[in-house]
Structure formats: structure tokens, C-alpha cells
Write an enzyme that holds these catalytic residues in place. Structure first.
Site, PDB file in Angstrom:
ATOM      1  N   ALA A  20       0.833  -1.204   0.000  1.00  0.00           N
ATOM      2  CA  ALA A  20       0.000   0.000   0.000  1.00  0.00           C
ATOM      3  C   ALA A  20       0.870   1.258   0.000  1.00  0.00           C
ATOM      4  O   ALA A  20       1.912   1.298   0.647  1.00  0.00           O
ATOM      5  CB  ALA A  20      -0.906   0.001   1.228  1.00  0.00           C
ATOM      6  N   HIS A  21       0.441   2.269  -0.733  1.00  0.00           N
ATOM      7  CA  HIS A  21       1.119   3.559  -0.715  1.00  0.00           C
ATOM      8  C   HIS A  21       0.179   4.640  -1.241  1.00  0.00           C
ATOM      9  O   HIS A  21      -0.601   4.401  -2.149  1.00  0.00           O
ATOM     10  CB  HIS A  21       2.425   3.526  -1.524  1.00  0.00           C
ATOM     11  N   LEU A  22       0.253   5.796  -0.629  1.00  0.00           N
ATOM     12  CA  LEU A  22      -0.548   6.940  -1.049  1.00  0.00           C
ATOM     13  C   LEU A  22       0.336   7.906  -1.823  1.00  0.00           C
ATOM     14  O   LEU A  22       1.510   8.078  -1.499  1.00  0.00           O
ATOM     15  CB  LEU A  22      -1.142   7.659   0.165  1.00  0.00           C
TER      16      LEU A  22
END
Length: 193
Positions: A142-144
Site C-alpha cells: 500500500a502507498h498513497l
């Protein structure tokens, strides 16, 4: 001349008859097809897992928090394109802990504030691509994204040529943003490695 309406470039190469100049960016092939292309997102090979184990400058890390870190995107859309990642190898928001989600949003917020002070953008794109079908380049971790935008920053290159011209080196951007990142609070400057 190499056909109806074609001319030659100053280097003597034929120019296409459609009137467009061509901007060749072969250096991008390391991302498209070469060694920088992420083909496996197992925890052992994931760049978001291996990067924080080394020096910040090598991994383009701008800030280390308790559960998440902030790094520059190696293939940015614009100068200052940040990624906020949990240290743990989890695929999406639903698998992140409440503490990871809370810190990730705080780091996105601080990232916007730092970019406003350091780069003076006129807007931002923020978000998360979850899964390969949604366009996640590294779907297993996950990464924003925090992408600074400026009025008129999108010209014909991204739309027509699928090319982005970036006026600043990643190392220079990392140093500028790391220096502008606020210190204090409960975050550790060293973070997990």
C-alpha cells in the site's frame, strides 16, 4: 525528403509528415522494460520494504515516522511527487492497522504543507491505487500519492508523447523536502530500518 510532406531535421534525419517533433527518452526504458521495472512484489523484493533498510538518500526517503515513511517517487509525475508507505508489506487500506492509516493521513497532510512551503504548487492530486486493475505499479504494498500541481504544468508531452519533462533531479528534491520537513512530535528521525 523521405515522402510527401516530409522534411529533414537539423541532424539530417527524416521528420514525420504529421509535423510533430519527436522527443526521445530512452532512459525511461529502465522503468518500462529494464532492471527498474518491478515484476515481483513479494516482501523480499519489494522496493518499499527494501528501501527503508538503507540510507535515506539512496531510497529517496524524505521522512521516517513510527509506522510509515515518506519517499519520493522514483518515476514522478511532477517534481516533489511523494509516496507515503507503511513499513509493513500490506496491500491496501483495509489491511493497514488503524495506527498506520492515521499516520499515513497525517503524513499526507504534512507532505502537502511541506510541498506548499518548498515548491509553491497551486494544487495537489492525492490518492491511492489499490490493486493492479486500478493502476498500482506495486500492488502488494500500500502507498498513497501526493502529487504537487502547478497551473499549466500539463502540456502536450504527457498526453501525446506519454513523456514528462522534469526540471529537477530527484536527489535535489529529496534534500530540499527532507530539510523542510518539520521535526519533533513522536516521529523518529531515524525510523525503523
Amino acid at each position: 525528403m523521405t515522402g510527401a510532406g516530409a522534411t529533414e531535421t537539423p541532424d539530417g534525419f527524416p521528420r514525420e509528415a504529421d509535423g510533430y517533433e519527436r522527443l526521445w527518452t530512452p532512459h525511461r526504458m529502465v522503468y518500462v522494460d529494464g532492471p527498474a521495472k518491478v515484476t515481483s512484489t513479494t516482501e523480499r523484493e519489494c522496493p518499499f520494504c527494501t528501501g527503508p533498510r538503507g540510507p535515506d538518500a539512496d531510497a529517496l526517503i524524505v521522512h521516517r515516522g513510527r509506522t510509515c515513511f515518506v519517499a519520493l517517487n522514483l518515476f514522478p509525475y511532477n517534481p516533489g511527487h511523494l509516496l507515503v508507505c507503511p513499513y509493513r508489506h500490506v496491500p491496501d487500506l483495509t489491511t493497514m492497522t488503524a495506527a498506520e492509516r492515521a499516520e499515513a493521513i497525517e503524513l499526507v497532510t504534512t507532505g502537502i504543507e511541506v510541498l506548499r512551503a518548498a515548491k509553491r504548487p497551486t494544487g495537489f492530486n492525492t490518492g491511492m491505487n489499490t490493486g493492479e486493475g486500478a493502476g498500482a505499479g506495486i500492488a502488494g504494498h500500500a502507498h498513497l500519492h501526493v502529487v504537487p500541481r502547478w497551473d499549466g504544468d500539463a502540456n502536450f508531452l504527457p498526453i501525446i508523447a506519454r513523456t514528462k519533462a522534469l526540471p529537477e533531479l530527484l536527489g535535489d528534491t529529496r534534500e530540499q523536502l527532507a530539510a523542510a520537513w518539520p521535526t519533533g512530535g513522536e516521529e523518529s528521525a531515524d525510523g525503523p530500518r
